[in-house]
Design an enzyme around this catalytic site. Structure first.
Site, short mmCIF file in Angstrom:
data_model
loop_
_atom_site.label_atom_id
_atom_site.label_comp_id
_atom_site.label_asym_id
_atom_site.label_seq_id
_atom_site.Cartn_x
_atom_site.Cartn_y
_atom_site.Cartn_z
N ARG A 29 9.01 -18.73 -24.22
CA ARG A 29 9.76 -19.98 -24.04
C ARG A 29 8.93 -21.21 -24.43
O ARG A 29 9.43 -22.33 -24.46
CB ARG A 29 10.16 -20.13 -22.56
CG ARG A 29 11.02 -19.02 -22.05
CD ARG A 29 11.30 -19.21 -20.58
NE ARG A 29 12.05 -20.42 -20.35
CZ ARG A 29 13.37 -20.52 -20.45
NH1 ARG A 29 14.08 -19.47 -20.74
NH2 ARG A 29 13.99 -21.66 -20.23
N TRP A 76 6.47 -26.11 -23.78
CA TRP A 76 6.89 -26.34 -25.17
C TRP A 76 7.16 -27.83 -25.23
O TRP A 76 8.17 -28.33 -24.73
CB TRP A 76 8.15 -25.53 -25.46
CG TRP A 76 8.68 -25.72 -26.84
CD1 TRP A 76 9.74 -26.49 -27.22
CD2 TRP A 76 8.20 -25.12 -28.03
NE1 TRP A 76 9.92 -26.39 -28.58
CE2 TRP A 76 9.01 -25.56 -29.10
CE3 TRP A 76 7.14 -24.23 -28.31
CZ2 TRP A 76 8.80 -25.15 -30.41
CZ3 TRP A 76 6.95 -23.82 -29.62
CH2 TRP A 76 7.78 -24.28 -30.65
N ASN A 102 11.25 -27.80 -16.45
CA ASN A 102 11.76 -27.38 -17.75
C ASN A 102 13.03 -28.18 -17.99
O ASN A 102 13.94 -28.13 -17.17
CB ASN A 102 12.06 -25.87 -17.72
CG ASN A 102 12.84 -25.41 -18.93
OD1 ASN A 102 12.66 -25.93 -20.02
ND2 ASN A 102 13.69 -24.42 -18.73
N GLU A 484 21.16 -20.46 -48.18
CA GLU A 484 20.57 -20.11 -46.89
C GLU A 484 21.18 -18.81 -46.36
O GLU A 484 20.46 -17.94 -45.85
CB GLU A 484 20.77 -21.27 -45.90
CG GLU A 484 20.39 -20.96 -44.45
CD GLU A 484 18.98 -20.45 -44.26
OE1 GLU A 484 18.15 -20.53 -45.18
OE2 GLU A 484 18.69 -19.90 -43.17
N LYS A 488 19.05 -15.23 -45.72
CA LYS A 488 19.02 -14.44 -44.48
C LYS A 488 19.22 -12.96 -44.79
O LYS A 488 18.51 -12.10 -44.28
CB LYS A 488 20.11 -14.90 -43.48
CG LYS A 488 19.90 -16.24 -42.85
CD LYS A 488 18.81 -16.27 -41.79
CE LYS A 488 17.47 -16.66 -42.29
NZ LYS A 488 17.10 -18.00 -42.57
N GLU A 491 16.12 -11.58 -46.50
CA GLU A 491 14.97 -11.44 -45.61
C GLU A 491 15.10 -10.26 -44.65
O GLU A 491 14.20 -9.44 -44.53
CB GLU A 491 14.86 -12.68 -44.70
CG GLU A 491 14.19 -13.85 -45.24
CD GLU A 491 14.09 -14.93 -44.18
OE1 GLU A 491 12.97 -15.25 -43.79
OE2 GLU A 491 15.13 -15.45 -43.71
N LYS A 610 6.14 -15.64 -39.65
CA LYS A 610 6.93 -16.77 -39.14
C LYS A 610 6.41 -18.08 -39.74
O LYS A 610 7.18 -18.95 -40.11
CB LYS A 610 6.86 -16.80 -37.62
CG LYS A 610 7.69 -17.90 -36.97
CD LYS A 610 9.17 -17.60 -37.03
CE LYS A 610 10.02 -18.71 -36.47
NZ LYS A 610 11.39 -18.65 -36.99
C1 AGP Z 1 13.15 -18.57 -42.85
O1 AGP Z 1 14.03 -17.59 -42.39
C2 AGP Z 1 11.91 -18.05 -43.44
N1 AGP Z 1 11.20 -17.27 -42.51
C3 AGP Z 1 11.09 -19.01 -44.26
O2 AGP Z 1 11.77 -19.24 -45.45
C4 AGP Z 1 10.74 -20.38 -43.63
O3 AGP Z 1 11.89 -21.16 -43.54
C5 AGP Z 1 9.68 -21.09 -44.48
O4 AGP Z 1 8.51 -20.34 -44.49
C6 AGP Z 1 9.41 -22.50 -44.01
O5 AGP Z 1 8.90 -22.54 -42.72
P1 AGP Z 1 8.81 -23.88 -41.90
O6 AGP Z 1 10.18 -24.34 -41.64
O7 AGP Z 1 8.06 -23.52 -40.66
O8 AGP Z 1 8.05 -24.87 -42.76
#
Ligand code: AGP
Length: 615
Positions: A29, A76, A102, A484, A488, A491, A610
């Site tokens: 969280r 956070w 929170n 976008e 998805k 990915e 990520k």
């Molecule tokens: C999104 O699903 C991806 N994992 C990837 O394209 C991501 O959006 C990109 O690496 C940019 O990340 P940021 O928004 O943390 O800059």
């Protein structure tokens, strides 16, 4: 989003170890700073760090701590950077009250000014710190602890889940909730626990009380009393619920994956983001209005949010905004970056190496350049290199594929666009209000869609199971949605996709189409609709399997489609501009279920991280 954990026991326990385990299980969280308060022999001790729970554990050797009461917090950041000073618990002037929170107290500025004028000293920049000081004030006026907490909460606007302790009532923790979750677990006659979420309680008990909005509980060792904050005279009779989830399931709140949980969190993430103060959007709007050159830059999903936002802002600004992927920013602008330029940088993590490099290079090249950024992480590198920044309120996103952060980025960009429309008087006040009304209803539209469409999306995915290649096509602002939505699927389900302009696709990509080739058309009823109908026909004539995402009342594209996903929203220009927000959950769900159909873990796509911190 933050995590709260507390416990109160009859016997002396290893409270340090138990509290650390509690907040560790809530680290999903938030994890930028943390802290703990514990009481021993009428003395209150508070320990905090800027950093992870493991850092706090090492620094203070908390596993060895024994006692009978502790409240702990993993943060956070929303108001104030993730520093030690801003970490929770926060205390009052006397040091007798400690509180973890929170949520966001929206009217904290007024309350802080009022408290300062009465002589209260503040140590942090947080909204939370006003709470222990207000409680202190009411205690001074002669109210008991429970009444002082209730009177404090009645003065606050916004959202809270709180746990608070007071040295003069050492056998009590008070917890309360409005819009931010609080659960309570009781080991009868021995120990009571409170937490922001069930996983923290599960190792101790499966019998949980879930606080509702406006409820308050007084925890004593092994028992709890419940009250309504608005009418606190009589106790409420609450029944515990038996929780049979595993700890891991509980972190995902019963969802199979974080990706699905985060898609379902989009309405809340948007509602929270809509509460950001207007003055932040005004600052952005003023800079954009006075700039000679404007660039918008980002990577991946954030870049597609930027493309949608660029379209919205262009509409009212009357100046061209150039969108450049961050990794190509320098290559495009070397020798061409001029004075009086503004760069709008978008990044959920605020740490993407190419985005940071682009703005640092720009700042070095033209020192009068203004950097405005949108991120989901307070205190991230992007905020440090920016002249102004807006932090979206999506809360931490665990799934590698961005979902809820995307919709909040587009919401922020839409709010900037409307602020520009207001300042420039580009459209009438009535029209601006209609756009706002549409914006405010986006969470309801998404909620409504998610409620009713899971099964149809699952069925669609089953029929498409054998396909490896897809087109995602659209015109105008929806090209961002096509790109976008396609990203998805690429990915998480490892399908090859091309997200493209529907018009431009006939200049090459169409040569791939054979019978049954799946083509997903994003088709809101905007100014591009009639021409898109023509594009759908071109692809259908070549045997394409047409899947369309349309508004509720759509007819023409629906008739041409093999499958239609309908988004429950009105068909007018105000809602059409916001389809990058309302149409995207359908495509996120499609990607999610496609990943499952192919036996892939949607939370951990192959070869991806990520946050990408390499060039
Ligand atoms: C999104 O699903 C991806 N994992 C990837 O394209 C991501 O959006 C990109 O690496 C940019 O990340 P940021 O928004 O943390 O800059």
């Amino acid at each position: 989003m933050c995590g709260i954990f507390g416990l109160i026991s009859k016997e002396c326990l290893d409270i340090g170890e138990i509290a650390l385990e509690g907040i560790k299980s809530l680290e999903y969280r938030g994890y930028d700073s943390c802290g703990i308060a514990f009481q021993n022999g009428g003395k209150l001790t508070v320990k905090k760090v800027s950093g992870k729970i493991n850092d706090m554990q090492k620094k203070f050797n908390l596993e060895t701590l024994s006692g009978h009461l502790a409240i702990a917090h993993t943060r956070w950041a929303t108001h104030g950077a993730p520093t030690e000073r801003n970490s929770h618990p926060h205390t009052d002037c006397t040091g007798d009250i400690a509180l973890v929170h929170n949520g966001i107290i929206e009217n904290f500025m007024e309350l802080k000014d009022e408290l300062k004028s009465k002589g209260h000293i503040f140590k942090s920049e947080t909204d939370t710190e006003i709470l222990p000081h207000l409680i202190e004030d009411f205690l001074k006026e002669g109210f008991n602890f429970k009444e002082a907490v209730i009177r404090t909460l009645k003065r606050c606007k916004g959202a809270y889940g709180i746990a608070v302790c007071y040295t003069k009532e050492p056998d009590v923790i008070i917890v309360a909730r409005k819009e931010s979750p609080i659960v309570i677990g009781i080991e009868e006659g021995k120990i009571s626990y409170c937490a922001s979420d069930i996983p923290a309680i599960l190792p101790h008990t499966r019998s949980c009380y879930i606080l509702e909005d406006d409820e308050l509980a007084i925890l004593q060792p092994g028992k709890a009393e419940f009250y309504n904050i608005q009418n606190s005279v009589n106790k409420i009779d609450k029944k515990p619920e038996y929780i049979n989830w595993s700890v891991d399931d509980a972190k995902k709140n019963g969802y199979e994956h974080f990706m699905l949980k985060e898609i379902f969190e989009e309405p809340t993430a948007i509602r929270n983001t809509l509460k950001i103060e207007m003055k932040d959007f005004q600052i952005f709007a003023k800079h954009l209005l006075s700039a000679d050159h404007i660039y918008i830059t980002a990577a991946g999903t954030s870049y597609y949010a930027a493309l949608a936002g660029k379209y919205m802002i262009n509409k009212f600004l009357g100046k061209y905004i150039q969108g450049i992927e961050c990794s190509e920013f320098q290559n495009n602008l070397i020798g061409a970056l001029e004075k009086n330029s503004v760069i709008l940088a978008v990044s959920q993590s605020g740490e993407t190496a190419d985005t940071i490099e682009a703005i640092r290079w720009a700042k070095k090249t033209q020192n009068d350049i203004k950097i405005l950024s949108i991120t989901n992480v307070v205190g991230s590198s992007l905020t440090r290199y920016s002249d102004h920044y807006i932090v979206t309120r999506a809360g931490p996103e665990i799934g590698v594929a961005s979902t809820k952060t995307y919709v909040t980025q587009v919401i922020v960009l839409a709010l900037i666009a409307l602020e520009i429309a207001k300042l420039k008087k580009a459209i009438s006040k009535e029209e601006i209000q209609k756009y706002y009304d549409a914006l405010i209803s986006t969470p309801d539209i998404i909620e409504n869609f998610l409620d009713k469409n899971i099964h149809s999306v699952k069925n669609l995915v089953r029929n498409l199971e054998k396909n490896i290649n897809y087109f995602f096509l659209a015109r105008g602002i929806s090209i961002a949605t096509a790109k976008e939505g396609g990203l998805k699927l690429k990915e998480v389900a490892c399908r090859f996709i091309e997200g493209y302009s529907a018009a431009h696709a006939k200049h090459g990509p169409i040569s791939l189409v054979r019978k049954g080739f799946p083509i997903i058309f994003i088709a809101p009823p905007d100014e591009t609709y009639e021409r898109l109908v023509g594009n759908v026909m071109e692809f259908k004539a070549r045997g394409g399997y047409i899947i369309s995402v349309v508004s509720e009342s759509d007819k023409k594209v629906t008739e041409l489609s093999n499958v239609t996903i309908r988004i429950p929203q009105p068909s007018n220009k105000y809602f059409n501009l916001l389809t990058p927000i309302t149409f995207i959950p359908a495509l996120q769900l499609l990607a999610y279920y496609a990943a499952l159909e192919h036996g892939l873990d949607p939370d951990k796509p192959l070869n991806l991280a990520k946050t990408v911190t390499v060039h």
